[in-house]
Design a protein around this motif. Structure first.
Motif, PDB file in Angstrom:
ATOM      1  N   PRO A  92       0.832  -1.214   0.000  1.00 55.45           N
ATOM      2  CA  PRO A  92       0.000   0.000   0.000  1.00 55.45           C
ATOM      3  C   PRO A  92       0.862   1.258   0.000  1.00 55.45           C
ATOM      4  O   PRO A  92       1.798   1.381   0.791  1.00 55.45           O
ATOM      5  CB  PRO A  92      -0.780  -0.114   1.319  1.00 55.45           C
ATOM      6  CG  PRO A  92      -0.756  -1.566   1.671  1.00 55.45           C
ATOM      7  CD  PRO A  92       0.545  -2.088   1.162  1.00 55.45           C
ATOM      8  N   GLY A  93       0.568   2.179  -0.915  1.00 57.27           N
ATOM      9  CA  GLY A  93       1.292   3.437  -0.971  1.00 57.27           C
ATOM     10  C   GLY A  93       2.627   3.365  -1.684  1.00 57.27           C
ATOM     11  O   GLY A  93       3.362   4.349  -1.724  1.00 57.27           O
ATOM     12  N   VAL A  94       2.974   2.190  -2.235  1.00 57.60           N
ATOM     13  CA  VAL A  94       4.248   2.034  -2.941  1.00 57.60           C
ATOM     14  C   VAL A  94       3.982   1.809  -4.430  1.00 57.60           C
ATOM     15  O   VAL A  94       3.289   0.865  -4.810  1.00 57.60           O
ATOM     16  CB  VAL A  94       5.052   0.843  -2.375  1.00 57.60           C
ATOM     17  CG1 VAL A  94       6.315   0.610  -3.213  1.00 57.60           C
ATOM     18  CG2 VAL A  94       5.422   1.102  -0.925  1.00 57.60           C
ATOM     19  N   GLY A  95       4.533   2.684  -5.243  1.00 62.58           N
ATOM     20  CA  GLY A  95       4.450   2.520  -6.687  1.00 62.58           C
ATOM     21  C   GLY A  95       5.811   2.112  -7.240  1.00 62.58           C
ATOM     22  O   GLY A  95       6.760   1.896  -6.493  1.00 62.58           O
ATOM     23  N   PRO A  96       5.933   2.023  -8.551  1.00 62.91           N
ATOM     24  CA  PRO A  96       7.212   1.634  -9.169  1.00 62.91           C
ATOM     25  C   PRO A  96       8.373   2.523  -8.750  1.00 62.91           C
ATOM     26  O   PRO A  96       9.481   2.050  -8.520  1.00 62.91           O
ATOM     27  CB  PRO A  96       6.925   1.747 -10.672  1.00 62.91           C
ATOM     28  CG  PRO A  96       5.447   1.589 -10.783  1.00 62.91           C
ATOM     29  CD  PRO A  96       4.864   2.213  -9.557  1.00 62.91           C
ATOM     30  N   SER A  97       8.127   3.843  -8.654  1.00 56.22           N
ATOM     31  CA  SER A  97       9.190   4.783  -8.291  1.00 56.22           C
ATOM     32  C   SER A  97       9.689   4.530  -6.865  1.00 56.22           C
ATOM     33  O   SER A  97      10.905   4.454  -6.611  1.00 56.22           O
ATOM     34  CB  SER A  97       8.692   6.217  -8.421  1.00 56.22           C
ATOM     35  OG  SER A  97       9.665   7.142  -7.980  1.00 56.22           O
ATOM     36  N   THR A  98       8.750   4.371  -5.923  1.00 52.65           N
ATOM     37  CA  THR A  98       9.131   4.132  -4.523  1.00 52.65           C
ATOM     38  C   THR A  98       9.768   2.762  -4.370  1.00 52.65           C
ATOM     39  O   THR A  98      10.708   2.580  -3.588  1.00 52.65           O
ATOM     40  CB  THR A  98       7.902   4.250  -3.605  1.00 52.65           C
ATOM     41  OG1 THR A  98       7.294   5.520  -3.809  1.00 52.65           O
ATOM     42  CG2 THR A  98       8.307   4.114  -2.151  1.00 52.65           C
ATOM     43  N   ALA A  99       9.273   1.776  -5.115  1.00 53.07           N
ATOM     44  CA  ALA A  99       9.859   0.428  -5.067  1.00 53.07           C
ATOM     45  C   ALA A  99      11.324   0.475  -5.496  1.00 53.07           C
ATOM     46  O   ALA A  99      12.182  -0.177  -4.889  1.00 53.07           O
ATOM     47  CB  ALA A  99       9.069  -0.519  -5.965  1.00 53.07           C
ATOM     48  N   GLN A 100      11.610   1.269  -6.528  1.00 53.83           N
ATOM     49  CA  GLN A 100      12.988   1.395  -6.994  1.00 53.83           C
ATOM     50  C   GLN A 100      13.857   2.082  -5.946  1.00 53.83           C
ATOM     51  O   GLN A 100      15.019   1.716  -5.744  1.00 53.83           O
ATOM     52  CB  GLN A 100      13.024   2.183  -8.310  1.00 53.83           C
ATOM     53  CG  GLN A 100      14.396   2.263  -8.965  1.00 53.83           C
ATOM     54  CD  GLN A 100      14.986   0.898  -9.273  1.00 53.83           C
ATOM     55  OE1 GLN A 100      14.295  -0.010  -9.690  1.00 53.83           O
ATOM     56  NE2 GLN A 100      16.278   0.754  -9.045  1.00 53.83           N
ATOM     57  N   LYS A 101      13.277   3.058  -5.229  1.00 52.75           N
ATOM     58  CA  LYS A 101      14.032   3.741  -4.168  1.00 52.75           C
ATOM     59  C   LYS A 101      14.376   2.778  -3.033  1.00 52.75           C
ATOM     60  O   LYS A 101      15.453   2.864  -2.436  1.00 52.75           O
ATOM     61  CB  LYS A 101      13.221   4.919  -3.621  1.00 52.75           C
ATOM     62  CG  LYS A 101      13.120   6.101  -4.574  1.00 52.75           C
ATOM     63  CD  LYS A 101      12.267   7.208  -3.963  1.00 52.75           C
ATOM     64  CE  LYS A 101      12.100   8.382  -4.928  1.00 52.75           C
ATOM     65  NZ  LYS A 101      11.239   9.448  -4.367  1.00 52.75           N
ATOM     66  N   ILE A 102      13.460   1.863  -2.722  1.00 56.15           N
ATOM     67  CA  ILE A 102      13.716   0.863  -1.676  1.00 56.15           C
ATOM     68  C   ILE A 102      14.887  -0.024  -2.074  1.00 56.15           C
ATOM     69  O   ILE A 102      15.784  -0.312  -1.274  1.00 56.15           O
ATOM     70  CB  ILE A 102      12.450   0.018  -1.414  1.00 56.15           C
ATOM     71  CG1 ILE A 102      11.338   0.888  -0.820  1.00 56.15           C
ATOM     72  CG2 ILE A 102      12.770  -1.150  -0.474  1.00 56.15           C
ATOM     73  CD1 ILE A 102       9.996   0.185  -0.702  1.00 56.15           C
ATOM     74  N   ILE A 103      14.895  -0.455  -3.317  1.00 53.59           N
ATOM     75  CA  ILE A 103      15.980  -1.323  -3.813  1.00 53.59           C
ATOM     76  C   ILE A 103      17.305  -0.567  -3.820  1.00 53.59           C
ATOM     77  O   ILE A 103      18.348  -1.105  -3.425  1.00 53.59           O
ATOM     78  CB  ILE A 103      15.636  -1.846  -5.221  1.00 53.59           C
ATOM     79  CG1 ILE A 103      14.428  -2.788  -5.141  1.00 53.59           C
ATOM     80  CG2 ILE A 103      16.838  -2.572  -5.837  1.00 53.59           C
ATOM     81  CD1 ILE A 103      13.880  -3.222  -6.480  1.00 53.59           C
TER      82      ILE A 103
END
Length: 208
Positions: A162-173
């Motif tokens: 929830p609240g995580v899109g492709p951009s935020t997912a890439q930031k996590i990685i």
């Protein structure tokens, strides 16, 4: 008289020889003491340097001997894993960056193969006996209940949070690759763009 003189000379020579030997012995003892102190100081300095040049990390998961290990400063994840006896046959090496530099106090978790796959297969098997609408509902419930490991999940898995899109997912990685793995689920708030509000929405869906 001549005999007395000779005796005195002999005694004098003997006294000189004895005195010289004593002085030589004292000098040798002093030199040995200085050398011994210097050797101890050198050994102490070497020990301090060795300690300063090492870091301590905690390795868990699919390794032969998980636990706390010391590695050289500047070591990589592969060095820490090798210090724990290497990977188990069940380890999923593709899910961890072996070339990543480690930091003092870091936790490294090596995931096992097939954990997520097994969960998905079980969900698919349970869904196959229902009609189309029931299958969709079951699949949605399963996705909602499946915990996502933020240290090993790929971009597609993180995108489900929830609240995580492709951009935020890439930031996590990118955060994992530069700063190291997350020590706890709360650490995901260190990623830019994830605050307290977003964490509250996803906290029941993530693990480390």
């Amino acid at each position: 008289m001549p005999m007395f003189r000779k005796s005195m000379i002999v005694l004098l020579l003997l006294a000189l020889v004895a005195g010289g030997g004593a002085l030589y012995g004292m000098k040798s003892t002093e030199d040995a003491t200085v050398l011994d102190a210097g050797a101890k100081q050198a050994m102490s300095s070497s020990a301090r340097e060795a300690q300063e040049d090492s870091i301590t990390v905690y390795v868990t998961g699919a390794v032969n001997q998980p636990g706390v290990v010391s590695v050289a400063a500047g070591a990589r994840v592969a060095d820490a894993v090798n210090a724990c006896g290497g990977l188990l046959p069940t380890a999923d090496a593709a899910k961890i960056n072996m070339a990543q530099a480690v930091k003092d106090g870091q936790q490294i978790r090596v995931p096992e193969k097939g954990a997520s796959k097994a969960t998905k297969n079980a969900t698919a098997t349970a869904s196959s006996s229902d009609n189309g609408k029931a299958r969709a509902s079951t699949g949605s419930d399963a996705d909602a209940g499946e915990l996502i490991n933020i240290n090993t999940a790929d971009e597609a898995e993180l995108d489900k949070l929830p609240g995580v899109g492709p951009s935020t997912a890439q930031k996590i990685i990118e955060y994992r690759e530069t700063e190291g793995q997350f020590a706890s689920p709360e650490d995901i708030m260190k990623v830019k763009g994830i605050g307290k509000a977003k964490y509250e929405k996803m906290k029941d869906r993530i693990t480390v």
